[in-house]
Design a protein around this motif. Structure first.
Motif, mmCIF file in Angstrom:
data_model
loop_
_atom_site.group_PDB
_atom_site.id
_atom_site.type_symbol
_atom_site.label_atom_id
_atom_site.label_comp_id
_atom_site.label_asym_id
_atom_site.label_seq_id
_atom_site.Cartn_x
_atom_site.Cartn_y
_atom_site.Cartn_z
ATOM 1 N N VAL A 1 29.968 34.655 46.450
ATOM 2 C CA VAL A 1 30.180 33.366 47.121
ATOM 3 C C VAL A 1 31.621 32.855 47.021
ATOM 4 C CG1 VAL A 1 27.769 32.636 47.012
ATOM 5 C CG2 VAL A 1 29.287 32.125 45.088
ATOM 6 N N PHE A 2 32.403 33.410 46.105
ATOM 7 C CA PHE A 2 33.844 33.104 46.093
ATOM 8 C C PHE A 2 34.572 34.164 45.287
ATOM 9 C CE2 PHE A 2 32.540 30.791 42.185
ATOM 10 C CZ PHE A 2 33.467 31.277 41.283
ATOM 11 N N VAL A 3 35.854 34.274 45.570
ATOM 12 C CA VAL A 3 36.737 35.123 44.761
ATOM 13 C C VAL A 3 37.969 34.290 44.427
ATOM 14 C CG1 VAL A 3 38.184 37.188 44.715
ATOM 15 C CG2 VAL A 3 35.921 37.290 45.786
ATOM 16 N N GLY A 4 38.231 34.127 43.139
ATOM 17 C CA GLY A 4 39.401 33.376 42.697
ATOM 18 C C GLY A 4 40.352 34.304 41.963
ATOM 19 N N SER A 5 41.629 33.937 41.967
ATOM 20 C CA SER A 5 42.605 34.775 41.275
ATOM 21 C C SER A 5 43.666 33.917 40.607
ATOM 22 C CB SER A 5 43.268 35.725 42.277
ATOM 23 O OG SER A 5 44.251 36.497 41.624
ATOM 24 N N ASP A 6 44.212 34.439 39.508
ATOM 25 C CA ASP A 6 45.350 33.778 38.855
ATOM 26 C C ASP A 6 46.652 34.287 39.461
ATOM 27 O OD1 ASP A 6 44.844 36.373 37.782
ATOM 28 O OD2 ASP A 6 46.299 35.943 36.211
ATOM 29 N N ASN A 7 46.540 35.290 40.325
ATOM 30 C CA ASN A 7 47.724 35.964 40.848
ATOM 31 C C ASN A 7 47.693 35.927 42.377
ATOM 32 O OD1 ASN A 7 49.627 37.835 41.675
ATOM 33 N ND2 ASN A 7 48.467 39.605 40.924
ATOM 34 N N PRO A 8 48.643 35.195 42.971
ATOM 35 C CA PRO A 8 48.609 35.053 44.440
ATOM 36 C C PRO A 8 48.735 36.385 45.170
ATOM 37 C CG PRO A 8 50.547 33.941 43.469
ATOM 38 C CD PRO A 8 49.740 34.455 42.331
ATOM 39 N N ASP A 9 49.306 37.408 44.498
ATOM 40 C CA ASP A 9 49.519 38.694 45.179
ATOM 41 C C ASP A 9 48.402 39.696 44.922
ATOM 42 O OD1 ASP A 9 51.992 37.735 46.065
ATOM 43 O OD2 ASP A 9 52.913 38.284 44.140
ATOM 44 N N ALA A 10 47.321 39.282 44.300
ATOM 45 C CA ALA A 10 46.244 40.239 43.989
ATOM 46 C C ALA A 10 45.676 40.833 45.285
ATOM 47 C CB ALA A 10 45.143 39.533 43.209
ATOM 48 N N HIS A 11 45.669 42.150 45.340
ATOM 49 C CA HIS A 11 45.176 42.807 46.563
ATOM 50 C C HIS A 11 43.679 42.527 46.781
ATOM 51 C CE1 HIS A 11 44.646 45.628 49.752
ATOM 52 N NE2 HIS A 11 43.781 46.333 49.044
ATOM 53 N N GLY A 12 42.977 42.275 45.700
ATOM 54 C CA GLY A 12 41.553 41.973 45.807
ATOM 55 C C GLY A 12 41.270 40.761 46.689
ATOM 56 N N LEU A 13 42.240 39.836 46.768
ATOM 57 C CA LEU A 13 42.047 38.652 47.623
ATOM 58 C C LEU A 13 41.907 39.083 49.079
ATOM 59 C CD1 LEU A 13 44.683 36.250 46.012
ATOM 60 C CD2 LEU A 13 42.192 35.917 46.020
ATOM 61 N N GLN A 14 42.695 40.092 49.447
ATOM 62 C CA GLN A 14 42.637 40.626 50.801
ATOM 63 C C GLN A 14 41.265 41.252 51.063
ATOM 64 O OE1 GLN A 14 44.918 39.745 52.877
ATOM 65 N NE2 GLN A 14 43.475 40.699 54.312
ATOM 66 N N ARG A 15 40.770 41.972 50.056
ATOM 67 C CA ARG A 15 39.439 42.595 50.191
ATOM 68 C C ARG A 15 38.389 41.516 50.451
ATOM 69 N NH1 ARG A 15 39.197 47.831 47.832
ATOM 70 N NH2 ARG A 15 40.940 48.349 46.484
ATOM 71 N N ALA A 16 38.496 40.421 49.705
ATOM 72 C CA ALA A 16 37.514 39.338 49.859
ATOM 73 C C ALA A 16 37.607 38.742 51.255
ATOM 74 C CB ALA A 16 37.754 38.267 48.798
ATOM 75 N N ARG A 17 38.849 38.455 51.669
ATOM 76 C CA ARG A 17 39.029 37.836 52.998
ATOM 77 C C ARG A 17 38.473 38.735 54.080
ATOM 78 N NH1 ARG A 17 44.673 36.885 51.207
ATOM 79 N NH2 ARG A 17 44.553 35.008 49.925
ATOM 80 N N SER A 18 38.701 40.049 53.969
ATOM 81 C CA SER A 18 38.175 40.927 55.029
ATOM 82 C C SER A 18 36.661 40.947 55.037
ATOM 83 C CB SER A 18 38.665 42.371 54.928
ATOM 84 O OG SER A 18 39.721 42.520 54.120
ATOM 85 N N SER A 19 36.045 40.526 53.931
ATOM 86 C CA SER A 19 34.577 40.472 53.924
ATOM 87 C C SER A 19 34.081 39.061 54.207
ATOM 88 C CB SER A 19 34.039 40.923 52.568
ATOM 89 O OG SER A 19 34.352 42.261 52.358
ATOM 90 N N GLY A 20 34.995 38.163 54.561
ATOM 91 C CA GLY A 20 34.590 36.795 54.906
ATOM 92 C C GLY A 20 34.187 35.961 53.706
ATOM 93 N N ILE A 21 34.695 36.331 52.527
ATOM 94 C CA ILE A 21 34.342 35.572 51.311
ATOM 95 C C ILE A 21 35.446 34.550 51.021
ATOM 96 C CG2 ILE A 21 33.912 35.784 48.814
ATOM 97 C CD1 ILE A 21 33.005 38.715 49.456
#
Ligand code: GRF
Length: 267
Positions: free
Chosen positions: A35-55
């Protein structure tokens, strides 16, 4: 039929574990939605993975928060509900004989960042919080506000070693350099220490003579991608029970620990 749980994830980097969790949720091998993905690092590639899955995603830039605290300690407002003496008494991240001033600065700084995390998370109700390569230790301030029922912990972490061996940031590296013949990974509930909480699941793999550290890391990660969704599924099925155990040791001493019991599948 197991009802789906809502999983929130915190990451710092590449997010291959996050991807494995998203895939398991999608395919239905795990009764959960991310239901959400949070990060302490603005450049974390995982954020991109989440966005591509609509999270939904958010970032709490720890480096920025800690820098402004260092530059202007007097001007930084601590969260109103933060109690330094309570956090100090509970934490086991630092040894008891550590420089108290250092410990206090650490706990106060983390509370500032953690209150921002809690605020961002409050927009997304969740049942379980998974740390998937989140490279920041969490303090009692944050943990107590997520684990509101002390008997039902709900923060999980994955660690790249067979705990309790090789806690810390480089589990595979430490395992490899030590000359271990077996490596592994561990999923555990988060407690007030570093990688010290009750163990939920572990996977082991052989380390061969001609292995490089890269090969060990790759083999380990492949195990992690299976282990994490399995443990989340056990949580979703309500099969993880934490129990306080006491054992008598030789010499009449006692050892007390909270452990996880995996309950049998409901028939
Ligand atoms: C994994 O090895 C995990 O065990 C450790 O950090 C790494 C994260 O990798 N805590 P990824 O971001 O999931 O690819």
């Amino acid at each position: 039929m197991v009802e789906k749980i809502r999983v929130g994830a915190l990451i710092s980097g590449g997010g291959t574990n996050l991807q494995a969790i998203i895939d398991a949720a999608r395919s239905g091998t795990m009764a959960a939605d991310v239901v959400f993905v949070g990060s302490d690092n603005p450049d974390a590639h995982g954020l991109q993975r989440a966005r591509s899955s609509g999270i939904p995603t958010f970032v709490v830039d720890y480096r920025e928060a800690l820098r402004s605290l260092r530059q202007n300690p007097a001007g930084t407002k601590l969260p109103e509900d933060f109690r330094l003496d309570e956090a100090r008494a509970k934490q086991t991240l630092w040894p008891r004989d550590a420089d108290p001033e250092k410990v206090d600065v650490f706990l106060a700084g983390r509370a500032v960042a953690e209150s921002l995390l809690l605020e961002a998370m409050s927009a997304h109700p969740f049942d379980l919080l998974v740390l998937a390569g989140f490279m920041r230790n969490l303090t009692p301030y944050f943990i107590d506000r997520v684990n509101t029922d002390r008997t039902r912990p709900r923060i999980m972490n994955i660690h790249p070693a067979l705990l309790p061996a090789f806690a810390g940031t480089d589990g595979y590296g430490d395992t490899f350099r030590y000359g271990c013949k077996v490596g592994g990974c561990t999923v555990h509930f988060v407690d007030y220490g570093e990688d010290s909480g009750p163990i939920i699941g572990q996977r082991a793999f052989p380390i061969r003579e001609d292995d490089t550290l890269d090969a060990v890391r790759r083999r380990g990660l492949e195990q992690e991608w299976q282990l994490y969704p399995e443990c989340i599924q056990l949580f979703a099925e309500g099969r993880l029970q934490t129990v306080r155990m006491s054992h008598e040791l030789t010499g009449g001493k006692f050892c007390e620990r909270t452990v996880v019991k995996i309950l049998p599948e409901k028939g």
